[in-house]
Design an enzyme around this catalytic site. Structure first.
Site, mmCIF file in Angstrom:
data_model
loop_
_atom_site.group_PDB
_atom_site.id
_atom_site.type_symbol
_atom_site.label_atom_id
_atom_site.label_comp_id
_atom_site.label_asym_id
_atom_site.label_seq_id
_atom_site.Cartn_x
_atom_site.Cartn_y
_atom_site.Cartn_z
ATOM 1 N N ALA A 529 -2.741 5.006 9.103
ATOM 2 C CA ALA A 529 -3.620 4.097 8.356
ATOM 3 C C ALA A 529 -3.750 4.468 6.877
ATOM 4 O O ALA A 529 -4.795 4.260 6.274
ATOM 5 C CB ALA A 529 -5.002 4.017 9.009
ATOM 6 N N GLY A 711 -5.460 4.862 -0.817
ATOM 7 C CA GLY A 711 -4.285 5.157 0.003
ATOM 8 C C GLY A 711 -3.023 4.590 -0.632
ATOM 9 O O GLY A 711 -3.073 3.710 -1.479
ATOM 10 N N GLU A 714 1.313 3.270 3.314
ATOM 11 C CA GLU A 714 1.906 2.135 4.023
ATOM 12 C C GLU A 714 2.290 0.971 3.132
ATOM 13 O O GLU A 714 3.122 0.149 3.500
ATOM 14 C CB GLU A 714 0.912 1.599 5.061
ATOM 15 C CG GLU A 714 0.631 2.542 6.193
ATOM 16 C CD GLU A 714 -0.368 1.927 7.162
ATOM 17 O OE1 GLU A 714 0.076 1.310 8.139
ATOM 18 O OE2 GLU A 714 -1.581 2.054 6.936
#
Lengths: 758, 287, 158
Positions: A529, A711, A714
């Site tokens: 995640a 983040g 991804e």
């Protein structure tokens, strides 16, 4: 002033990896170790009528044979969701270690542990199984029809739906469409694609009769994996030790939880043989019998005012989760939440997500986790709207992207939003103004396209997400950081030490991290995640503040230094004009029976990483060959702790996105299963086939993450495919609603269009 | 299993007699090792031919170029001699698999594995090579078509026959060859289609042309109808285009789940045959 | 039946009794315990097992062990000399060419085989040399940069 954060510090595992000295699970050889091989179902759905293992057991060198008959039949879920589903909700537990009712081609029936791989392989061939074939279903839209064969009848509340249908509602979507002046519709088909991480799934498990189990494995999440193994095999969690050795040859989501089923099969065999057992997936097994990205269908409708203001968005996804849930339910949630509902401010939203069981290989987590699929349908609709309104696709996007003040459905504050800056920078880099919409003629045509979106920086509050660290000052003033978090490749364990070094005021090269091991610390959900750097940096920050306070209190008293205004820099504790080296202080403390140690844990907040990518393509109108020339990838990373490592995440993601758009696809052949058994028949990009990639880091400084971090892991892959599809539309005038845009599909559409025009 | 390292052609022939047809010639090994493991080509011994000096050479002999059967594809791709006379062969040899594979694999192996679309064999095919085969029965010469017995099936029996070398004629000034590959990926993949051509052109008119294409049948398939049409005609885009269409007459492509459906291959074969013909023209400075 | 293999691996003379059906990669990893050479597919499709044999990069997974007879082999473990990393290794680390690290040994061996012979490669030559080495993490850009940068340094230091 940051000494390390923001700098291109070379990775601290560089030496291990550049010399081949670093160990991976494949490299683990234990004394007295056995090798495992698996017997798999040749049918998409069947019942085992009889199984006879006697011939296999008689073979010299065979030490254990496990089947569904002699192994626990406790139901579990291979994904970490099994132990991270929020209170009040039940995880889907729908598989067993071995099965007597295989539900896809490749389902595990039995396994053998033997002295050599070759003997194990021979022994597997000697297991006699009689099957009764049962009806099967392969397509998610077929599977939800009432007369379709049932895949998991006991576990499906609705026809072949695993868990539940995910619903997202915001505003009033029906009213929204009533207010809309322009409406566009789209229906898209997306392929399954494979993570194809370089190290295939593997585990070496060693059980001793005193009840302890040690497992080396390729998991991205040692702690949840430990919990799933302990639960399934009825062992106390305290007796199960799961660790990476310490490196993992990639993951991209495929082993959030169990690595395929490697840990489970190796554990079943070691508990029977009482000897260490190594199980390494062949490349074909990895391709054909472990989670893929979810493929399937999405439909959508977007309503806007004539000026381009979005007023309503309704989307539905039917994704193929295969024979077992793994992350099916959660992924359909993220597809809706981040993929469809996250990017734009639309006052009236509705999304339904159907995780559909079929008799195929499972689909689970793969970089982006539903966001690429959701982004694909929404960006398809937005481009269609731009065309209908005759607006520039970038202008239309910029006027509708989420703003910090917009009301929205996210259960947390939005934080900083750098998406429009990303759009501008990606467009400038690709040469949007000069190239988009220019007259295209001839056999070779070029075009440019763009797409944007968002994602999350961890899984909270959608599922259980927390972690812990222990920080320790050694007697010589050097420092150890302990965490269960693994290093699967991004360089998180380097970036985290950059943060630690700055937080503490200790030099980077004096800090070491112990990671990827359930004994390295208390519960840590692991690497998934897009969370590792974002969340662990926050808990390090929290613990470091306490650790420094302890050190400063002690220093003030022992060294008679003023506590007020005390700080640490370059490994020295400074206050006013006095200073003491931490090295000396730590030893003095040691002589007095004191070591500085601090642990902490926390549930992280969440932040939204934003992105826009622009692509330029060249299409050969005679062969249908699409060549991606360049991708400009602008990413709002909040703050780049290590810009070079951040670029590496973007570049790797983009190239996976290029494969997704143009080449990669798992192709099912009825009666045989998936065709793509290796790199030779799965067209992921090679070094001589990749476009130029320009990564652009946008730093919007998020108010929630420390230093403004968001983040990054991804998101590189999320908008690439729709950006390339948009570029192909610009080049050819044809909008593709199915990817990958293989030469076959492209040429077919070109010919159809030529016919229409004729 | 026995491993015989042959140091001369005589060593190989001796090993054939001693093993009574139960051994296999091992050249690059990149296919054979995998076939042996999957049980496809079982044998009691491997006869390694890669240390036989006379098979390790590329040389000019009279009007011929001789390529020894233990020459690797990399050596062919980088050979000044090959690049000078047949750049298309250098290109085809330099396209197989990956550099690591080309550093081990051989042109002869590419023929014997008998995969129809094997790029090196395909680039060789229109050059009308002589494949020199020796056995305890003597020496024989096969042409390209004679070397293929079926899909993935070679007419050369590696348990008793050794390909010694491949011979190709040195082209005249007005003879050129081409090789075109329609590919999903450059490395580590077979082509969707490939086509190769060799022609002699005098005053813009084609004196003869050989066109081969794959995978559209067993081995590299000749596009006879296209060849006939082009012979005596001018080498230009219109004629090349027409030849491309005619190539379909000699082609029977199958569908592959990855590398193109029958329909796709039929739609693009004319294009790549046309491009192969035009590439010959380009080398002659005609296009 | 077994055969006697004699070869040189990382400057060390090796003599071993081997089963000729064994693949060279298994000999290297399991008999020599040189686990830096990785197995990614065992079919010559990924390059993780690349070693340098008599100066050429080859897939050790596709070679019968006896093919090594009389050859000089270098594996990733033989690239660092006297406690000093090779320039290629340093540049892989410095330029961010390493992520998960599983393809790295093979990538470095392919790069070294190239630069040993060709100290001034073009970008296309680098791409050709690395075309058989799959990396799923980096997207290859930083690997190419590392090789080009190592070539430049090697030329300067020569």
């Amino acid at each position: 002033m940051e000494k390390y954060v923001g700098k291109d510090i070379p990775r601290n595992d560089g030496y291990d990896k550049a010399t081949g000295r670093g160990l991976f699970t494949h490299d683990i050889f234990l004394p007295h170790m056995l090798y495992a091989k698996v017997l798999r179902s040749p049918y998409a759905h069947a019942r085992v009528v009889s199984i006879d293992t006697s011939e296999a057991e008689k073979m010299k060198g065979v030490r254990a044979v496990c089947t569904f008959e002699n192994t626990t039949s406790k139901l579990f879920n291979t994904s970490a969701t099994m132990v991270t589903t929020n209170p009040g909700a039940e995880p889907v537990r729908d598989q067993t270690v071995f099965t007597g009712e295989p539900k896809y081609i490749g389902d595990e029936i039995a396994a053998v542990a033997a002295d050599t791989e070759k003997i194990a392989e021979e022994a597997v061939k000697k297991i006699k199984v009689e099957y009764e074939e049962l009806p099967y279903v392969l397509d998610p839209l077929e599977a939800i029809k009432e007369d379709a064969p049932d895949v998991q009848p006991e576990l499906s509340h609705k026809k072949n739906i695993c868990g539940e249908v995910i619903e997202i509602n915001f505003g009033d979507v029906n009213k929204g469409f009533e207010d809309a002046e322009v409406v566009v519709d789209a229906f898209v088909k997306l392929p399954r694609v494979k993570q194809a991480q370089m190290e295939t799934h593997a585990a070496v498990a060693s059980y001793k009769s005193d009840g302890t189990l040690e497992v080396y494995s390729t998991t991205q999440t040692p702690h949840p994996t430990k919990m799933i193994i302990a639960y399934t095999f009825d062992l106390p969690e305290s007796k199960v030790h799961v660790k990476n050795p310490p490196y993992v040859g990639g993951g991209f989501g495929v082993r959030i939880g169990i690595s395929g089923k490697a840990e489970m099969i190796a554990t079943a065999l070691t508990m029977r043989a009482k000897r260490p057992v190594k199980f390494v997936y062949t490349r074909a097994e990895d391709f054909l019998y472990s989670d893929t990205r979810h493929g399937g269908y999405l439909k959508g409708r977007l309503g806007a005012k004539k000026d381009g203001t979005f007023v309503a968005l309704d989307t539905t996804a039917w994704l193929n989760t295969g024979a077992y849930a793994t992350f099916g339910v959660e992924l359909l949630g993220v597809c809706g939440a981040c993929g469809t509902a996250g990017t734009y401010h639309v006052p009236n939203l509705h999304y339904s997500g159907y995780p559909v069981y079929t008799n195929q290989e499972t689909a689970g987590a793969f970089r982006g986790f539903g966001t690429p699929q959701g982004t694909f349908i929404v960006e398809t609709l937005v481009d269609a709207m731009a065309k209908k309104l005759d607006m520039d696709p970038i202008e239309l996007r910029k006027m509708n992207t989420m703003r910090e003040t917009d009301d929205n459905w996210f259960p947390f504050s939005l934080g900083s939003i750098g998406v429009n800056e990303c759009l501008d920078k990606a467009a400038a880099e690709i040469g949007w103004k000069e190239k988009r919409g220019k007259c295209k003629e001839g056999k070779i045509r070029r075009g440019v396209g763009i797409a944007c979106g968002t994602h999350v920086s961890n899984a909270a509050p959608f599922c259980v997400d927390y972690n812990a660290v222990t920080l320790r000052i050694e007697q010589d003033g050097s420092m150890v950081v302990q965490s269960g978090i693994p290093e699967i490749g991004p360089g998180s364990t380097t970036a985290l030490l950059q943060v630690t070094a700055d937080e503490m005021g200790i030099d980077f090269d004096k800090i070491t991290m112990q990671f990827g091991d359930t004994k390295a610390g208390p519960f840590d959900i692991g690497s998934h995640a897009t969370r590792t750097l974002y969340t662990v940096s926050q808990v390090i920050d929290k613990a470091a503040k306490k650790l420094k306070a302890d050190i400063f209190d002690y220093t003030a008293e022992l060294m008679k230094m003023d506590r007020e205004g005390m700080y640490m820099e370059g490994g020295e504790i400074i206050s006013g004009d006095k200073k003491v080296a931490l090295k000396d202080l730590a030893y003095e403390a040691h002589l007095r029976g004191k070591q500085f140690i601090e642990s902490d844990s926390m549930v992280p907040p969440n932040s939204l990483p934003w992105y826009a990518q622009a692509a330029e393509v060249e299409v050969d109108m005679e062969t249908g060959m699409v060549k991606v020339l360049k991708v400009a990838a602008a990413h709002d990373v909040g703050k780049a702790v290590n810009p070079r490592l951040a670029e590496g995440q973007i570049e790797g993601g983009v190239i996976q996105g290029v494969g997704y758009a143009c080449r990669e696809e798992m192709t099912y052949v009825d009666g045989k299963g998936f065709y793509n058994s290796g790199f030779h028949n799965y067209m992921l990009p090679t070094a001589d086939d990749v476009p130029e990639v320009v990564s652009i880091l946008v730093e919007s400084k998020d108010p929630k993450g420390i230093y403004g971090i968001k983040g990054i892991g991804e998101v590189g892959v999320c908008p690439t495919a729709p950006a390339i599809v948009s570029a192909v539309e610009d080049a050819t005038g044809i909008r593709f609603h199915e990817i990958p845009m293989t030469p076959g599909r492209v040429l077919k559409s070109i010919k159809e269009k030529e016919k229409e025009n004729a | 299993m026995k491993y015989i390292i042959a140091e001369s052609v005589d060593d190989v022939l001796k090993a054939f007699s001693e093993t009574e047809g139960k051994a296999m010639v091992l050249a690059g090994g990149t296919d054979l090792v995998l076939d042996a493991e999957s049980g496809k080509k079982p044998s009691d011994a491997w006869i390694d031919i890669m240390r036989i000096p006379e098979l390790r050479e590329i040389k000019k002999e009279g009007d011929r170029i001789i390529i020894g059967s233990a020459v690797t594809l990399t050596e062919i791709a980088r050979s000044e001699l090959i690049k000078k006379y047949y750049p298309s062969l250098a290109k085809g040899a330099g396209t197989v698999g990956s550099l690591q594979i080309r550093n081990a694999a051989t042109l002869t192996g590419n023929i014997i594995s008998a995969q129809p679309a094997a790029d090196a064999a395909m680039a060789l095919a229109p050059l009308d090579p002589e494949i020199v085969v020796v056995s305890n029965e003597g020496e024989k010469i096969l042409n390209m078509e004679e070397a293929y017995a079926g899909f993935g099936k070679s007419a050369i029996d590696s348990s008793k026959e050794l390909v010694k070398e491949v011979r190709i004629r040195i082209p005249e000034e007005n003879e050129k060859a081409s090789f075109i590959r329609l590919e999903l990926r450059k490395s580590l993949s077979l082509p969707m289609l490939n086509a190769a051509a060799m022609a002699k052109v005098e005053n813009g008119v084609i004196k003869y042309i050989r066109i081969t294409m794959a995978p559209v049948g067993v081995g590299p398939k000749r596009a006879r109808a296209a060849e006939e049409f082009l012979t005596g005609k001018e080498l230009n885009e219109a004629n090349a285009g027409e030849a491309g269409q005619l190539a379909l007459k000699d082609a029977n492509p199958r569908s592959n789940p990855l590398r193109g459906s029958k329909e796709y291959r039929e739609a693009t074969l004319p294009v790549i045959v046309e491009r192969a013909v035009m590439e010959v023209g380009a080398q002659l400075g005609l296009a | 039946m077994s055969e006697i293999l004699k070869c040189i691996i990382n400057d060390e003379e090796i003599e071993a009794c081997v089963d000729p059906e064994m693949r060279l990669v298994d000999f290297i990893r399991e008999r020599m315990h040189l686990t830096g050479t990785k197995i990614g597919c065992k079919k010559g499709e990924c390059g993780a097992c690349t070693i340098i044999m008599d100066g050429n990069a080859v897939n050790s997974c596709l070679l019968p062990v006896m093919r090594a007879e009389g050859t000089v082999i270098q594996t990733i473990e033989g690239v660092e000399k006297d406690g000093r990393l090779h320039v290629i290794q340093e540049e892989f680390i410095n330029k961010g060419a390493i992520q998960c690290g599983f393809c790295t040994p093979g990538m470095i061996m392919s790069s070294k085989a190239l630069l040993d012979k060709n100290p001034s490669p073009t970008t296309d030559e680098v791409k050709e040399a690395l075309g058989g080495n799959i990396c799923r993490c980096t997207g290859y850009k930083k690997i190419e940069e590392a090789v080009m940068s190592a070539a430049k340094r090697l030329r300067e230091e020569a």
